[in-house]
Scaffold this active site. Structure first.
Site, short mmCIF file in Angstrom:
data_model
loop_
_atom_site.label_atom_id
_atom_site.label_comp_id
_atom_site.label_asym_id
_atom_site.label_seq_id
_atom_site.Cartn_x
_atom_site.Cartn_y
_atom_site.Cartn_z
N GLU A 165 0.87 -1.16 0.00
CA GLU A 165 0.00 0.00 0.00
C GLU A 165 0.92 1.22 0.00
OE1 GLU A 165 -2.78 0.22 3.30
OE2 GLU A 165 -3.46 2.17 2.52
N ARG A 168 5.79 -13.13 9.32
CA ARG A 168 6.39 -11.80 9.19
C ARG A 168 7.78 -11.78 9.79
NH1 ARG A 168 2.42 -7.61 8.43
NH2 ARG A 168 3.75 -5.95 9.21
N LYS A 189 4.77 3.44 11.31
CA LYS A 189 4.84 4.73 10.61
C LYS A 189 4.62 5.91 11.54
CE LYS A 189 2.01 2.96 7.35
NZ LYS A 189 2.48 1.65 6.93
#
Ligand code: ATP
Ligand code: MG
Ligand code: MG
Length: 566
Positions: free
Chosen positions: A32, A258, A268
């Site tokens: 994304e 992950r 972020k």
């Protein structure tokens, strides 16, 4: 070197291939565009692009741009650049938004099949329908699920035409609320968002959700193996459900663990705070683990791929310590970069009886272990700089570097030297000059130290060196007492403004990325960070992007040994 294809030859990824041993493999990496990629994404890139490459297939770079609220142009460019930096070439670059028309048509088709309805319940009501706060109360559908196909089509078009405000209406899939899997509890397919999109402009007032978009775009692109991380395990059911309703080509979704790094932050929001409050030099600060930061620090892309490959790919999430990552980088650099002499904190040593050697040249191998890297010439000078830490004013028995009356070797120099005296600055107490003579008797001194030739004609340069240490004090800064800002290591960056580097630096700079490195590091061409070397007895370094022609700035990539880290 370990087999770079090891992770595709056995284990999880091999099993996934064997579930569907297609002649023509298609995969995709679907970020994304709402932030910079981080070290975890490098795994996703290595897995998806690598899987396709290994099986002779193709991998798309697909920007999953269905949320105009969070997406920005800079991220598109940065993401594409990182994929290429890691050595992969996208088969095609696509955008989920390219399919907005097609997705809209399929949404109407889903309504026509009586598999979707427009729901106008609020968030709280929807939560109750899905079993309440804990998900344990009886699930039920709202009255909107009873609407006719015609009513739903009309209301969906009203959504499209801007007759509802955000959150007033959703298109929901009519799945199976009795299923134990929450991903089957009538997920949202479309939501109202009154935001212009960077590619489609003001055209759309509704946007498809991840759950609606991802599986369909995979099918449009003929993705054979849709590889994603394990948090999507439950989504596999809705992924397959939706594709079966609407399209012929059925990809398979499989989930791998992950990759996380401990001792740092990747979120972020938190990185943004660190950047904005100037705890770091930017999103690409070498102390961070965004890929732009890791690149700026000088970590070679090949080392990152080797790291992912070494960890292997399984279905479990792994939390890896920074030291493990650094160990891989160190091993990689050991084989691939040349060696130079650099002193962090220079002190001049005048070798009184070196006149006959002043200005003579010595041949130095770029790497004693890898003769293929070749040699270069450096000048020996009567005055040389050595590192302040290699001199002691008072000698002792268990000390083997330079001190008055003590002999030490100078790497590649004609003879070892013995200090005779030194001068000190009264005010600072710092040694300003050392006097020495050649020790022509001692053939094998206990220690050899690095030095840098002095004077205009020597080709040596002054440079700024930045040593980076862990940005946080704890292993889990997100959970630190008083918050992660309270956990910042005050010594995370140590700067040596007056370091000196030998003339070989200009040679390796002209030749970067180092081509003799066993043919391995052909990646990452171009940027200043591709000028990498081992500063003998100091650390591995790379040129920082702050460098100019007259002012070279170097970053420590990693120390030479793990225990010297802090
Ligand atoms: P983040 O929130 O950290 O940015 P994300 O999952 O939102 O991560 P996307 O932009 O959706 O990031 O990621 C693109 C692809 O990268 C996805 O397939 C995702 O599963 C994968 N990915 C993201 N983070 C990791 C990670 N830590 N390890 C492995 N793969 C990852
Ligand atoms: Mg993301
Ligand atoms: Mg995401």
């Amino acid at each position: 070197a370990i087999d770079p294809d090891a992770m595709f030859k056995q284990g999880f990824l091999n099993d996934v291939f064997n579930e569907r041993p297609e002649k023509q493999v298609f995969t995709r990496f679907p970020p994304e565009p709402n932030g910079f990629l981080h070290i975890g994404h490098a795994k996703a890139i290595a897995v998806n692009f690598g899987f396709a490459r290994y099986h002779g297939g193709k991998c798309y770079l697909r920007f999953d741009d269905t949320n105009p609220e969070a997406e920005e142009e800079v991220y598109f460019t940065a993401i594409e650049e990182m994929v290429r930096w890691l050595g992969f070439e996208p088969y095609k670059i696509t955008y989920s938004s390219d399919n907005f028309d097609k997705l809209y048509e399929l949404a109407e088709k889903l309504i026509t099949l009586d598999k979707a309805y427009v729901c106008r319940c609020g968030d709280d009501e929807i939560k109750l329908q899905r079993g309440g706060e804990k998900g344990t109360s009886t699930r039920y559908r709202c009255k909107h699920a009873e609407q006719t196909v015609e009513e739903n089509i009309q209301q969906f078009r009203d959504m499209r035409d801007g007759k509802y405000k955000p959150r007033e209406a959703f298109l929901r899939m009519k799945q199976d609320i009795t299923d134990g899997n929450p991903q089957m509890w009538d997920l949202a397919a479309y939501r109202v968002l009154d935001k212009p999109h960077h590619r489609t402009g003001p055209k759309w007032k509704i946007y498809p959700t991840y759950d609606f978009t991802h599986c369909l775009c995979d099918s449009f692109e003929g993705i054979t193996h849709s590889l994603c991380t394990t948090e999507f395990f439950l989504s596999r059911t809705s992924y397959e459900w939706l594709n079966k309703q609407l399209v012929d080509f059925q990809p398979i979704q499989r989930e791998y663990g992950r990759l996380s790094i401990s001792g740092t932050l990747l979120s972020k929001r938190k990185l943004k705070e660190l950047v904005e409050k100037k705890y770091v030099r930017g999103w690409d600060d070498p102390r961070l683990y965004t890929l732009i930061a890791v690149r700026r620090r000088g970590v070679p892309p090949g080392a990152i791929l080797e790291f992912v490959n070494e960890l292997g790919v399984t279905t479990t999430n792994s939390i890896i310590q920074i030291s493990r990552f650094e160990q891989t980088i160190r091993r990689y650099l050991e084989r691939t970069v040349p060696r130079l002499m650099l002193v962090l904190d220079p002190v001049p040593v005048v070798i009184e009886d070196a006149d006959e050697f002043d200005g003579t040249k010595v041949m130095v191998p770029f790497s004693p272990k890898t003769p293929a890297m070749g040699d270069h010439k450096i000048k020996f000078t009567k005055t040389v700089y050595i590192d302040r830490s290699d001199f002691r004013e008072v000698d002792s028995k268990d000390y083997f570097r330079l001190a008055p009356g003590k002999t030490v070797g100078l790497l590649q120099a004609p003879f070892p030297i013995k200090a005779t005296s030194f001068t000190k600055d009264e005010a600072t107490g710092k040694v300003t000059e050392i006097r020495a003579v050649f020790d022509r008797e001692t053939k094998k001194p206990k220690t050899f130290i690095q030095w840098v030739a002095a004077g205009e004609g020597s080709g040596s340069r002054k440079c700024e060196v930045r040593l980076h240490n862990a940005l946080f004090k704890s292993e889990n800064p997100a959970a630190a007492e008083g918050g992660y800002l309270n956990d910042i290591n005050p010594n995370s960056e140590v700067v040596y403004p007056d370091a000196m580097i030998e003339s070989g630096f200009d040679e390796i700079r002209a030749r970067a990325p180092w081509p003799e490195a066993a043919g391995e590091d052909k990646l990452g061409k171009g940027g200043p960070e591709s000028v990498r070397f081992q500063g003998m007895r100091v650390a591995y370094f790379a040129m920082d992007s702050d460098s100019t022609d007259d002012n070279i700035v170097l970053n420590r990539i990693v120390s030479l040994k793990e225990d010297k880290e802090k």
